[in-house]
Design a protein around this motif. Structure first.
Motif, short mmCIF file in Angstrom:
data_model
loop_
_atom_site.label_atom_id
_atom_site.label_comp_id
_atom_site.label_asym_id
_atom_site.label_seq_id
_atom_site.Cartn_x
_atom_site.Cartn_y
_atom_site.Cartn_z
N VAL A 1 6.00 6.65 2.56
CA VAL A 1 6.09 8.08 1.50
C VAL A 1 5.18 9.07 2.22
O VAL A 1 5.20 10.08 1.69
N LYS A 2 4.72 8.91 3.51
CA LYS A 2 4.29 10.01 4.02
C LYS A 2 5.00 11.36 4.04
O LYS A 2 6.22 11.24 4.45
N GLY A 3 4.60 12.64 3.89
CA GLY A 3 5.52 13.79 3.79
C GLY A 3 5.94 13.99 2.39
O GLY A 3 6.44 15.32 2.14
N ARG A 4 6.05 12.93 1.74
CA ARG A 4 6.87 13.25 0.35
C ARG A 4 5.76 12.96 -0.83
O ARG A 4 5.85 13.59 -1.96
N PHE A 5 4.80 12.09 -0.77
CA PHE A 5 3.70 11.90 -1.76
C PHE A 5 2.40 12.34 -1.29
O PHE A 5 2.21 12.51 -0.29
N THR A 6 1.68 13.03 -2.33
CA THR A 6 0.31 13.37 -2.16
C THR A 6 -0.50 12.73 -3.10
O THR A 6 -0.25 12.90 -4.42
N ILE A 7 -1.73 12.40 -2.75
CA ILE A 7 -2.63 11.60 -3.56
C ILE A 7 -3.73 12.39 -3.59
O ILE A 7 -4.11 13.29 -2.73
N SER A 8 -4.42 12.60 -4.93
CA SER A 8 -5.61 13.56 -5.11
C SER A 8 -6.52 12.96 -6.20
O SER A 8 -6.05 12.12 -6.91
N ARG A 9 -7.52 13.61 -6.45
CA ARG A 9 -8.30 13.28 -7.47
C ARG A 9 -9.17 14.30 -8.20
O ARG A 9 -9.42 15.34 -7.60
N ASP A 10 -9.58 14.29 -9.18
CA ASP A 10 -10.31 15.17 -10.05
C ASP A 10 -11.76 14.23 -10.48
O ASP A 10 -11.32 13.50 -11.64
N ASN A 11 -12.74 14.32 -9.86
CA ASN A 11 -13.81 13.60 -10.09
C ASN A 11 -14.33 13.87 -11.53
O ASN A 11 -14.89 12.95 -12.15
N PHE B 1 0.93 -1.30 -0.09
CA PHE B 1 -0.08 -0.11 0.14
C PHE B 1 0.91 1.15 0.06
O PHE B 1 1.77 1.39 0.85
N VAL B 2 0.37 2.21 -0.79
CA VAL B 2 1.21 3.46 -0.78
C VAL B 2 0.21 4.57 -0.33
O VAL B 2 0.62 5.36 0.62
N ALA B 3 -0.91 4.79 -0.96
CA ALA B 3 -1.80 5.86 -0.39
C ALA B 3 -3.34 5.69 -1.12
O ALA B 3 -3.39 4.84 -1.82
N ALA B 4 -4.25 6.41 -0.19
CA ALA B 4 -5.46 6.06 -0.69
C ALA B 4 -5.98 7.63 -0.42
O ALA B 4 -5.83 8.24 0.33
N VAL B 5 -7.32 7.55 -1.01
CA VAL B 5 -8.11 9.05 -1.04
C VAL B 5 -9.65 8.40 -1.01
O VAL B 5 -9.97 7.63 -1.77
N THR B 6 -10.48 9.00 -0.35
CA THR B 6 -11.84 8.98 -0.20
C THR B 6 -12.43 9.34 -1.47
O THR B 6 -11.92 10.20 -2.08
N TYR B 7 -13.64 9.01 -1.70
CA TYR B 7 -14.47 9.42 -3.08
C TYR B 7 -14.55 11.08 -3.15
O TYR B 7 -14.45 11.46 -3.99
N GLY C 1 -12.44 13.15 -1.84
CA GLY C 1 -11.07 13.74 -2.20
C GLY C 1 -10.55 14.49 -0.82
O GLY C 1 -9.40 15.06 -0.56
N ARG C 2 -11.39 14.49 0.20
CA ARG C 2 -11.24 15.15 1.49
C ARG C 2 -10.28 14.38 2.32
O ARG C 2 -9.40 15.17 3.19
N ASP C 3 -10.23 13.19 2.30
CA ASP C 3 -9.59 12.29 3.32
C ASP C 3 -8.33 11.42 2.62
O ASP C 3 -8.61 11.06 1.42
N THR C 4 -7.24 11.71 3.01
CA THR C 4 -6.35 10.92 2.35
C THR C 4 -5.38 10.07 3.63
O THR C 4 -5.33 10.31 4.67
N TYR C 5 -4.77 8.98 3.16
CA TYR C 5 -3.96 8.25 3.96
C TYR C 5 -2.61 7.59 3.25
O TYR C 5 -2.66 7.30 2.16
N TYR C 6 -1.73 7.47 3.80
CA TYR C 6 -0.14 7.15 3.40
C TYR C 6 0.32 6.05 4.18
O TYR C 6 -0.03 6.10 5.42
N SER C 7 1.14 5.35 3.55
CA SER C 7 2.14 4.59 4.15
C SER C 7 3.16 5.47 4.85
O SER C 7 3.44 6.53 4.47
N ASP C 8 4.00 4.91 5.83
CA ASP C 8 4.87 5.59 6.47
C ASP C 8 6.16 5.97 5.53
O ASP C 8 6.64 6.88 5.71
#
Length: 120
Positions: A63-73, A46-52, A54-61
């Motif tokens: 990549v935290k602080g280096r990676f950013t997950i986002s979405r454009d529905n 697992f690397v990262a996840a984002v809710t449908y 886009g408000r909540d995001t989750y990261y593995s330790d």
């Protein structure tokens, strides 16, 4: 529904890269989405996840602080912005419909991944 990851490439340590995950159907707008990766000889992780929304995001330790997950529905596309890349980030990156589990064997459909190679 098909998920197509793209944007990978060969970069140097410290560089940045943005991955995209394009979906084939707007139903994906109702899904939480995640990125996993698999390095040579290692299990998929697992690397990262984002809710449908886009408000909540989750990261593995890792990549935290280096990676950013986002979405454009509107574009039914998810993104993974990767900064300060390290050689240990070298892997094939996959996007999936996220069911809340970090365990890769919970997922049946992976789609085509995109290779990221970070040279030192």
């Amino acid at each position: 529904v098909q998920l197509q990851a793209s944007g990978g490439g060969l970069v140097q340590a410290g560089d940045s890269l943005t991955l995209s995950c394009a979906a084939s159907d707007h139903i994906v707008s109702d899904w939480a989405m995640a990125w996993f990766r698999q390095a040579p000889g290692k299990d998929r992780e697992f690397v990262a996840a984002v809710t449908y929304t886009g408000r909540d995001t989750y990261y593995s330790d890792a990549v935290k602080g280096r990676f950013t997950i986002s979405r454009d529905n509107a574009k039914i596309t998810s993104y993974l912005q990767m900064n300060s890349l390290k050689p240990e980030d070298t892997a094939v990156y996959y996007c999936v419909k996220f069911d809340g589990s970090h365990y890769p064997y919970n997922y049946d459909y992976w789609g085509q991944g995109t290779q990221v190679t970070v040279s030192s």
